[in-house]
Write an enzyme that holds these catalytic residues in place. Sequence first.
Site, short mmCIF file in Angstrom:
data_model
loop_
_atom_site.label_atom_id
_atom_site.label_comp_id
_atom_site.label_asym_id
_atom_site.label_seq_id
_atom_site.Cartn_x
_atom_site.Cartn_y
_atom_site.Cartn_z
N CYS A 171 0.79 -1.24 0.00
CA CYS A 171 0.00 0.00 0.00
C CYS A 171 0.82 1.28 0.00
CB CYS A 171 -0.95 0.00 1.20
SG CYS A 171 -2.35 -1.11 0.97
N ASP A 172 2.08 1.21 -0.43
CA ASP A 172 2.87 2.44 -0.49
C ASP A 172 3.69 2.49 -1.79
OD1 ASP A 172 3.67 4.87 0.42
OD2 ASP A 172 5.16 4.12 1.83
N PRO A 173 3.00 2.38 -2.96
CA PRO A 173 3.73 2.34 -4.23
C PRO A 173 4.07 3.72 -4.79
CG PRO A 173 1.41 2.04 -4.67
CD PRO A 173 1.55 2.20 -3.18
N ASN A 180 9.48 3.93 -4.08
CA ASN A 180 9.42 2.53 -3.64
C ASN A 180 9.28 1.55 -4.80
OD1 ASN A 180 9.64 3.18 -0.96
ND2 ASN A 180 7.45 3.16 -0.56
#
Length: 467
Positions: free
Chosen positions: A251-253, A257
């Site tokens: 959930c942190d694209p 990242n």
Amino acid sequence: MARRALKLASLAAAASGVYLYGNKFLDPNDFGVVRVGRAIATTAVITYDYLTSLRSVPYGSEEYDLLKSQVHLRSAERLRELCCANRGTFIKVGQHLGALDYLLPEEYTRTLKVLHSQAPQSTRQEIEQVIREDLGKEVLLLVVKQIFPDFEFMWLVEEAKKNLPLELDFLNEGRNAEKIAHMLKNFDFLKVPRIYWELSTRRVLLMEFMEGGQVNDKAYMERNGINVNEISRNLGKLYSEMIFVNGFVHCDPHPGNVLVKKCPASGKAHIILLDHGLYQVLSESFRMDYCRLWQALIKADMKRVQKYSRRLGAGDLYPLFACMLTARSWDSVNRGIDRSPVSASEDVEIRSNAAAYLPQITQLLNNVPRQMLLLLKTNDLLRGIESALQTRASASSFLNMSRCCIRAVSTYQRSKSHSLYRRAQISLTEALSLWQINLYELFLWLKGSQLGNWVIALLSWMHHSTY
């Protein structure tokens, strides 16, 4: 009113006193009230700048547009400075905003993108201090809620309390990295850093070093001979598989990242997925409703869009919910989101509506299941990448989503059926549906290829020669 305000002020002061009493550090930045005060001051300065700088200039004139761009840039720089000063959650929010190319003015996204790769580093003490401030934040938000009843952001505190400890547990991050690498092992283009467990603890994580260009850096890809459309298509495959099939979602694209690199030996482009601290696990019922909602959106089946949006908590705001999920206008949703690319006029409409419907958006975010909040954030980040690569609303992304939805629903239906005949029927329907998608994809490829043009020209010549 004065007595009520005095009570609230006393409550806030008492909470601050308790907080200060238990605090070992005297750095002003350690105090939640300092961070919140800094945020309020920055907001006030930005608001004042917009109100005073633009009021004496004719709306729509060249001078107005130029001045507005300058105010945007000043405001974006103030926001970036605020994020760097407050750190912690503010950095996360700044990174998210920097990826919203399709929604925010360019001055904002260009200025905040620096946080994807050059965010200020925090010490362990500073990070732990953010966790200790949760009580102070809750009290402060409760006070604001009493004064301003329309303030509906308590869910922010709830989500931060739940997610931040997970992101700080490096053993949890290592387990997530290994789990997603195993789950998506069939995608040979995906690379996840190997974890060195013998040298890792909850406070230290040692992993394989991997490098590459950021996934939204189109110029890097062009310099290194990486196909932009292939990267966008493969990224969509990864996330469709995570969301619809596995229900385990990175959930942190943000672009810092997700890296891309061309393998010198094979010539294949790899996607490198970093930072595995924050994952959302989707319940089976939520995942099925979400699958069926996306199937309805792709088919422009408005009755089912309404049905499954309501089941996911949207209520009467289901049209707004559909627009937020797809980042398309309501007219495009009704026509079919795969029928046409995003136009410049639609982009303007989306940006305008985002500001006009802010109270309704706030209400909607407060009503949907908590699982949806991180998915919406993930959708925003992925669309920001697509926007930077100029691959938004491509037909291939919807075809990949359709495949994953069909597979997920079919697997679920088979698991609930005790009849051998029924399971065979479900499998046959699944195979036929996937075959139709493959056939349609072949048609699109032929239509856009040189070979397809030759075939069309040949058929046209044969048609005319018969008359």
